[in-house]
Design an enzyme around this catalytic site. Structure first.
Site, short mmCIF file in Angstrom:
data_model
loop_
_atom_site.label_atom_id
_atom_site.label_comp_id
_atom_site.label_asym_id
_atom_site.label_seq_id
_atom_site.Cartn_x
_atom_site.Cartn_y
_atom_site.Cartn_z
N LYS A 62 1.00 -1.24 -0.13
CA LYS A 62 0.08 0.01 0.06
C LYS A 62 0.80 1.17 -0.15
O LYS A 62 0.45 2.08 0.70
CB LYS A 62 -0.88 -0.04 1.22
CG LYS A 62 -1.83 -1.23 1.33
CD LYS A 62 -2.80 -0.97 2.26
CE LYS A 62 -4.06 -2.11 2.51
NZ LYS A 62 -5.00 -2.28 3.48
N LYS A 122 -14.64 -1.95 2.31
CA LYS A 122 -13.46 -2.13 1.61
C LYS A 122 -12.31 -1.16 2.30
O LYS A 122 -12.92 -0.17 2.77
CB LYS A 122 -13.62 -1.95 0.03
CG LYS A 122 -14.45 -3.11 -0.55
CD LYS A 122 -13.74 -4.35 -0.47
CE LYS A 122 -14.55 -5.61 -1.05
NZ LYS A 122 -15.90 -5.90 -0.35
N ASP A 123 -11.23 -1.44 2.06
CA ASP A 123 -10.04 -0.59 2.62
C ASP A 123 -10.13 0.64 1.95
O ASP A 123 -10.59 0.94 0.76
CB ASP A 123 -8.67 -1.36 2.06
CG ASP A 123 -8.23 -2.71 2.98
OD1 ASP A 123 -9.01 -2.96 3.96
OD2 ASP A 123 -7.34 -3.60 2.37
N LYS A 124 -9.68 1.42 2.71
CA LYS A 124 -9.56 3.07 2.44
C LYS A 124 -8.53 3.15 1.60
O LYS A 124 -8.44 3.81 0.58
CB LYS A 124 -9.75 3.94 3.51
CG LYS A 124 -9.61 5.39 3.35
CD LYS A 124 -9.48 6.30 4.47
CE LYS A 124 -9.23 7.60 4.31
NZ LYS A 124 -9.19 8.58 5.42
#
Length: 348
Positions: free
Chosen positions: A20, A78-80
């Protein structure tokens, strides 16, 4: 309660890398598993978002549509810190259609809108497709072997770190810290924070069960009376006898051993497996008691996670990884078995 003690199936990785670094390094696409029929009182939106959490997008959709927030649903959070393509549901009876090109929220793009006759409910997803880039690997010796093993045999089905938001990534301590406050008798008035704390506590306890099975040699070796989950479904069955047919199904990935998601009621396991799970639960009396008092019921979850359609490319010091996981499973639990990660985790 800590989160760094859980056992690795292949042993702790010797190499590290970064996940990320940018949102584009973590791409998730939801697989709904069915096609909206094109008519009905619900609008299904296929939307791409970047750098935004799901609840925030839902709030803006409700505002744009002039509807209460309860009229907006989504299949999964969901992931930011990622690029995600996911489904949102808008309850709007009648023939009215919105001009979605007028929906202006930086970091979002409406890809498709289609009507359906049923509400989009959380957890309805079939699976999620992931495309990850792990950058600046400290080395690559042994990584290929780990990837082959994971593709063939899978990983522990741990709840991922973002479920807990622990102090390793969050100075405030996150959801698990809130759960500890609840265990100490403190009341949490904010409904969303309370819900996240309860979920973190239950998930943490499940991970403890999974880790114990690895440590005790019961991850790939079932116990008489274990509860097994069927691949690709939420169906479970108990087996009093571990015969060759069952062992073969376990090897092929047709069925998996499960562990309890703790709550009130009787454990589904029997015999030696029930005794084993009761002994594990006795180590966490306060946690089990709280989950029971909160009204949660005994459920099950597979201890084993086998990625589907898994491919990878090693490009100098970067690893590009693609795979598909059932809904509710964590890509970070796959990555955990490959490298030690340096990451900015995000929590919805």
């Amino acid at each position: 309660m800590k989160t760094d003690q859980w056992q690795y199936l292949l042993g702790k990785p010797i190499h590290s890398g970064e996940v990320k670094r940018t949102e584009q390094d973590f791409v998730v696409r939801e697989v709904l598993g069915y096609e909206p029929i094109g008519e009905g009182e619900h609008i299904y939106l296929w939307l791409r978002k970047k750098g935004l959490n799901t609840a925030y997008v839902a709030e803006h959709l409700a505002k744009f549509c002039g509807l209460p927030l309860r009229a907006v649903s989504y299949a999964g959070r969901k992931d930011k810190h990622a690029v995600t393509e996911q489904w949102f549901g808008i309850h709007k009876p009648g023939k009215f259609e919105y001009d979605w090109q007028q929906f202006e929220l930086s970091g979002t793009e409406v890809l498709k809108a289609v009507r359906h006759n049923k509400k989009l409910r959380t957890g309805v997803l079939k699976s999620n497709q992931f495309e990850l880039v792990l950058r600046d690997l400290s080395g690559s010796d042994g990584i290929e072997e780990r990837l082959v093993h994971i593709k063939q045999s899978g990983v522990p089905n741990y709840f991922g770190q973002q479920r807990f938001g622990d102090s390793q990534y969050h100075s405030s301590g996150g959801n698990l810290a809130l759960a500890e406050k609840m265990l100490a008798g403190e009341s949490i008035r904010n409904r969303n924070k309370r819900s996240m704390a309860i979920s973190a506590l239950r998930s943490w306890l499940f991970n403890e069960f999974v880790s114990a099975r690895i440590e005790d040699g019961h991850f790939g070796a079932p116990i008489e009376g274990d509860v097994f989950s069927l691949q690709g479904s939420n169906s479970f069955f108990v087996s009093e006898e571990i015969d060759e047919t069952l062992k073969d199904r376990l090897t092929k990935g047709d069925v998996f051993v499960s562990a309890p998601l703790w709550g009130g009621g009787e454990l589904a396991s029997s015999g030696a497996a029930n005794t084993y799970e009761q002994e594990l639960a006795s180590r966490y009396k306060a946690q089990c008691q709280m989950l029971e008092q909160l009204g949660l019921k005994q459920e099950r979850r597979s201890v084993h996670l086998r990625p589907q359609n898994m491919t990878w490319e090693l490009e100098q010091s970067n690893l590009v990884l693609r795979f598909e996981l059932p809904s509710g499973c964590f890509a970070t639990s796959v990555v955990r078995e490959i490298i030690n990660t340096r990451s900015v985790e995000s929590e919805e």
